[in-house]
Design a protein around this motif. Structure first.
Motif, PDB file in Angstrom:
ATOM      1  N   LEU A 149       0.761  -1.350  -0.011  1.00  0.00           N
ATOM      2  CA  LEU A 149      -0.035   0.023  -0.001  1.00  0.00           C
ATOM      3  C   LEU A 149       0.949   1.292   0.006  1.00  0.00           C
ATOM      4  N   ARG A 150       1.940   1.398   0.674  1.00  0.00           N
ATOM      5  CA  ARG A 150       2.842   2.409   0.811  1.00  0.00           C
ATOM      6  C   ARG A 150       3.464   2.552  -0.581  1.00  0.00           C
ATOM      7  N   LEU A 151       4.064   1.413  -1.097  1.00  0.00           N
ATOM      8  CA  LEU A 151       4.805   1.609  -2.284  1.00  0.00           C
ATOM      9  C   LEU A 151       3.760   2.091  -3.662  1.00  0.00           C
ATOM     10  N   GLU A 152       2.377   1.670  -3.518  1.00  0.00           N
ATOM     11  CA  GLU A 152       1.498   1.801  -4.318  1.00  0.00           C
ATOM     12  C   GLU A 152       1.125   3.350  -4.133  1.00  0.00           C
ATOM     13  N   ALA A 153       1.208   3.927  -2.854  1.00  0.00           N
ATOM     14  CA  ALA A 153       0.831   5.332  -2.743  1.00  0.00           C
ATOM     15  C   ALA A 153       2.049   6.080  -3.292  1.00  0.00           C
ATOM     16  N   LEU A 154       3.263   5.612  -3.021  1.00  0.00           N
ATOM     17  CA  LEU A 154       4.503   6.332  -3.574  1.00  0.00           C
ATOM     18  C   LEU A 154       4.568   6.480  -5.025  1.00  0.00           C
ATOM     19  N   LEU A 155       4.285   5.466  -5.945  1.00  0.00           N
ATOM     20  CA  LEU A 155       4.258   5.399  -7.226  1.00  0.00           C
ATOM     21  C   LEU A 155       3.145   6.431  -7.824  1.00  0.00           C
ATOM     22  N   GLN A 156       2.008   6.551  -7.223  1.00  0.00           N
ATOM     23  CA  GLN A 156       1.008   7.581  -7.542  1.00  0.00           C
ATOM     24  C   GLN A 156       1.456   8.965  -7.126  1.00  0.00           C
ATOM     25  N   ALA A 157       1.896   9.163  -6.004  1.00  0.00           N
ATOM     26  CA  ALA A 157       2.428  10.361  -5.847  1.00  0.00           C
ATOM     27  C   ALA A 157       3.532  10.934  -6.340  1.00  0.00           C
ATOM     28  N   GLU A 158       4.593  10.230  -6.738  1.00  0.00           N
ATOM     29  CA  GLU A 158       5.668  10.707  -7.411  1.00  0.00           C
ATOM     30  C   GLU A 158       6.028   9.785  -8.636  1.00  0.00           C
ATOM     31  N   PRO A 159       5.097   9.970  -9.744  1.00  0.00           N
ATOM     32  CA  PRO A 159       5.485   9.179 -10.839  1.00  0.00           C
ATOM     33  C   PRO A 159       6.748   9.448 -11.628  1.00  0.00           C
ATOM     34  N   ARG A 160       7.362   8.518 -12.120  1.00  0.00           N
ATOM     35  CA  ARG A 160       8.720   8.465 -12.638  1.00  0.00           C
ATOM     36  C   ARG A 160       8.551   7.783 -14.139  1.00  0.00           C
ATOM     37  N   PRO A 161       9.757   8.416 -14.891  1.00  0.00           N
ATOM     38  CA  PRO A 161       9.459   7.277 -16.222  1.00  0.00           C
ATOM     39  C   PRO A 161       9.830   5.789 -16.086  1.00  0.00           C
ATOM     40  N   HIS A 162       8.855   5.189 -16.688  1.00  0.00           N
ATOM     41  CA  HIS A 162       8.948   3.618 -16.505  1.00  0.00           C
ATOM     42  C   HIS A 162       8.407   3.175 -15.055  1.00  0.00           C
ATOM     43  N   SER A 163       7.904   4.030 -14.276  1.00  0.00           N
ATOM     44  CA  SER A 163       7.182   3.625 -13.007  1.00  0.00           C
ATOM     45  C   SER A 163       6.049   2.736 -13.123  1.00  0.00           C
ATOM     46  N   ASP A 164       5.564   3.018 -14.386  1.00  0.00           N
ATOM     47  CA  ASP A 164       4.418   2.124 -14.724  1.00  0.00           C
ATOM     48  C   ASP A 164       4.390   0.777 -14.666  1.00  0.00           C
ATOM     49  N   ARG A 165       5.827   0.100 -15.160  1.00  0.00           N
ATOM     50  CA  ARG A 165       6.190  -1.020 -15.038  1.00  0.00           C
ATOM     51  C   ARG A 165       6.274  -1.622 -13.653  1.00  0.00           C
ATOM     52  N   LEU A 166       6.822  -0.871 -12.782  1.00  0.00           N
ATOM     53  CA  LEU A 166       6.955  -1.372 -11.119  1.00  0.00           C
ATOM     54  C   LEU A 166       5.319  -1.458 -10.864  1.00  0.00           C
ATOM     55  N   ALA A 167       4.521  -0.162 -11.274  1.00  0.00           N
ATOM     56  CA  ALA A 167       3.236  -0.385 -10.755  1.00  0.00           C
ATOM     57  C   ALA A 167       2.171  -1.695 -11.109  1.00  0.00           C
ATOM     58  N   ALA A 168       2.537  -1.954 -12.200  1.00  0.00           N
ATOM     59  CA  ALA A 168       2.141  -3.230 -12.986  1.00  0.00           C
ATOM     60  C   ALA A 168       2.699  -4.500 -12.043  1.00  0.00           C
ATOM     61  N   ARG A 169       3.951  -4.373 -11.482  1.00  0.00           N
ATOM     62  CA  ARG A 169       4.352  -5.792 -11.185  1.00  0.00           C
ATOM     63  C   ARG A 169       3.631  -5.546  -9.569  1.00  0.00           C
ATOM     64  N   VAL A 170       3.496  -4.343  -9.132  1.00  0.00           N
ATOM     65  CA  VAL A 170       2.856  -4.277  -7.661  1.00  0.00           C
ATOM     66  C   VAL A 170       1.584  -4.953  -7.918  1.00  0.00           C
ATOM     67  N   GLU A 171       0.609  -4.584  -8.770  1.00  0.00           N
ATOM     68  CA  GLU A 171      -0.560  -5.262  -8.875  1.00  0.00           C
ATOM     69  C   GLU A 171      -0.645  -6.727  -9.251  1.00  0.00           C
ATOM     70  N   ARG A 172       0.416  -7.493 -10.004  1.00  0.00           N
ATOM     71  CA  ARG A 172       0.570  -8.663 -10.179  1.00  0.00           C
ATOM     72  C   ARG A 172       0.631  -9.458  -8.617  1.00  0.00           C
ATOM     73  N   VAL A 173       1.797  -8.840  -7.779  1.00  0.00           N
ATOM     74  CA  VAL A 173       1.845  -9.446  -6.564  1.00  0.00           C
ATOM     75  C   VAL A 173       0.526  -9.365  -5.763  1.00  0.00           C
ATOM     76  N   ALA A 174       0.174  -8.258  -5.731  1.00  0.00           N
ATOM     77  CA  ALA A 174      -1.319  -8.046  -4.800  1.00  0.00           C
ATOM     78  C   ALA A 174      -2.132  -8.937  -5.264  1.00  0.00           C
ATOM     79  N   ALA A 175      -2.603  -9.234  -6.593  1.00  0.00           N
ATOM     80  CA  ALA A 175      -3.308 -10.222  -7.090  1.00  0.00           C
ATOM     81  C   ALA A 175      -3.191 -11.516  -6.625  1.00  0.00           C
ATOM     82  N   ALA A 176      -1.737 -11.643  -6.589  1.00  0.00           N
ATOM     83  CA  ALA A 176      -1.292 -13.346  -6.279  1.00  0.00           C
ATOM     84  C   ALA A 176      -1.298 -13.452  -4.466  1.00  0.00           C
ATOM     85  N   ALA A 177      -1.944 -12.530  -4.005  1.00  0.00           N
ATOM     86  CA  ALA A 177      -1.722 -12.511  -2.243  1.00  0.00           C
ATOM     87  C   ALA A 177      -2.836 -13.654  -1.760  1.00  0.00           C
ATOM     88  N   HIS A 178      -2.364 -14.691  -1.896  1.00  0.00           N
ATOM     89  CA  HIS A 178      -3.555 -15.914  -1.397  1.00  0.00           C
ATOM     90  C   HIS A 178      -3.800 -15.744   0.158  1.00  0.00           C
TER      91      HIS A 178
END
Length: 399
Positions: free
Chosen positions: A275-304
């Motif tokens: 959640l903190r990493l997700e908020a950081l990526l939204q508050a301070e977007p960087r070039p290619h940060s969308d790739r990291l955001a996509a990885r965050v989503e995948r890890v979150a989706a796999a949180a069994h």
């Protein structure tokens, strides 16, 4: 999941290496992964946050030593789980404690809150059966009230009574014993209000200041209950202390915290970091940060672990179509009684690996059948699929 989080934090640290603020956030997230899970006690003034946290904090049990209790944390504390206290289970009060907003992951993974009816002794106008009534009300609200869905439990606790029972002193037991020696009908006349309890004349030699101290520690309900218990067999301080704590609901709260928070510490800490990493990526977007955001989503989706906690709460709260004894087995396989393979499969802790594997194979086959039953409701099949994955996780440990 923990290693995935560490990798994400390392990648984020490289992306934000020129941002002191971001570096601080990421370092805090990384450090917290290795620390005890933090549980915050929150609620409006008068709900008894500090009293309840103190009563639990002094409990001599290993499970609760594996977490950090935070009394009334600020939003900046980013606690991993929350015990939310309310005085009443009324719509207006409940509407104010439900989480609102946040990302989709924050809403879907909101499995980190236990709701506590913290002044349970005030239910039913403080009658001697108030705690029993309050516990029935809490269970019914968890099962039937839509405003109580999403919590890992709704528990009735008399916080003042719990703390007084935990810290009961010899002189307090002596004073209560003296009160218990008075005929019940006579004493009840002095327990109608604070004023009547401290007024003179009084039927025993107990100074008004001593009576005020008893009220501060136990409240009128606690004094009434303690004297009743002494009359019916609690003949020493240790017995009375244990009975007061048991009746207070503190044990149920302790067990819920241990099962939902301590046993899932890694998943809850990982959720906080995501959640903190997700908020950081939204508050301070960087070039290619969308790739990291996509990885965050995948890890979150796999949180069994998150899916398991959510389903455990739904089953125990009566919000799934699973019926007994299937529901009981599901809750066990989901890890509600312990995360080790033997715990999940209902075996003895010393069971051999081949016995565990055989039982796990049977569980996978049985729950795959439940997940594919054509006569089952879609929600029931979806719940069964979560249980299948949990059972498959046990088998995966032996590959």
């Amino acid at each position: 999941m923990t290693e995935d989080i560490r990798a994400l934090l390392a990648e984020a640290a490289a992306l934000y290496r020129d941002s002191p603020r971001a570096a601080t956030v990421l370092r805090e997230c990384l450090d917290r992964i290795g620390e005890p899970v933090q549980v915050g006690f929150t609620g409006a003034d008068g709900t008894g946050k500090s009293t309840l946290a103190a009563a639990l904090g002094e409990w001599p049990t290993r499970a609760l030593r594996e977490l950090t209790l935070v009394d009334d944390p600020s939003p900046a504390a980013h606690v991993d789980a929350t015990v939310r206290l309310v005085r009443h289970l009324e719509p207006d009060e409940l509407a104010g404690v439900r989480p609102v907003g946040g990302s989709a992951f924050a809403r879907q993974s909101a499995v980190n809150v236990v709701l506590v009816l913290s002044r349970a002794d005030e239910v039913s106008a403080g009658r001697i059966d108030a705690l029993l009534t309050a516990k029935q009300l809490a269970r019914r609200s968890w099962r039937e009230d839509p405003l109580c869905t999403g919590f890992q439990g709704v528990i009735a606790v008399a916080g003042q009574l719990a703390y007084a029972g935990r810290a009961l002193q010899d002189d307090e037991f002596g004073a209560l014993t003296a009160l218990a020696s008075v005929p019940r009908e006579t004493l009840e006349r002095h327990l109608l209000s604070v004023d009547s309890f401290v007024a003179e004349p009084f039927p025993v030699q107990l100074p008004p200041d001593a009576r005020r101290l008893l009220l501060t520690r136990f409240g009128l309900y606690g004094v009434r209950l303690a004297t009743t218990l002494i009359r019916t067999g609690c003949e020493n301080r240790i017995k009375l202390s244990a009975d007061l704590v048991r009746r207070s609901g503190l044990g149920e709260l302790r067990d819920t915290i241990a099962g939902c928070f301590v046993a899932r510490a890694d998943a809850l800490k990982a959720r906080t970091a995501l959640l903190r990493l997700e908020a950081l990526l939204q508050a301070e977007p960087r070039p290619h940060s969308d790739r990291l955001a996509a990885r965050v989503e995948r890890v979150a989706a796999a949180a069994h672990d998150v899916a398991e906690l959510r389903l455990i709460a739904d089953i125990r709260g009566g919000r799934t179509a699973l019926a007994e004894p299937v529901a009981e087995e599901a809750v066990r396989l989901l890890g509600a009684q312990g995360g080790f393979p033997a715990d999940r499969l209902g075996l003895e802790p010393e069971s051999e690996d081949d016995e565990i594997y055989a039982a796990g194979l049977v569980a996978v086959q049985r729950w795959r059948h439940e997940a594919e039953r054509p006569d089952a409701a879609p929600a029931e099949r979806a719940a069964a699929r979560v249980v299948v994955r949990s059972a498959e996780g046990v088998l995966a440990l032996f590959d």
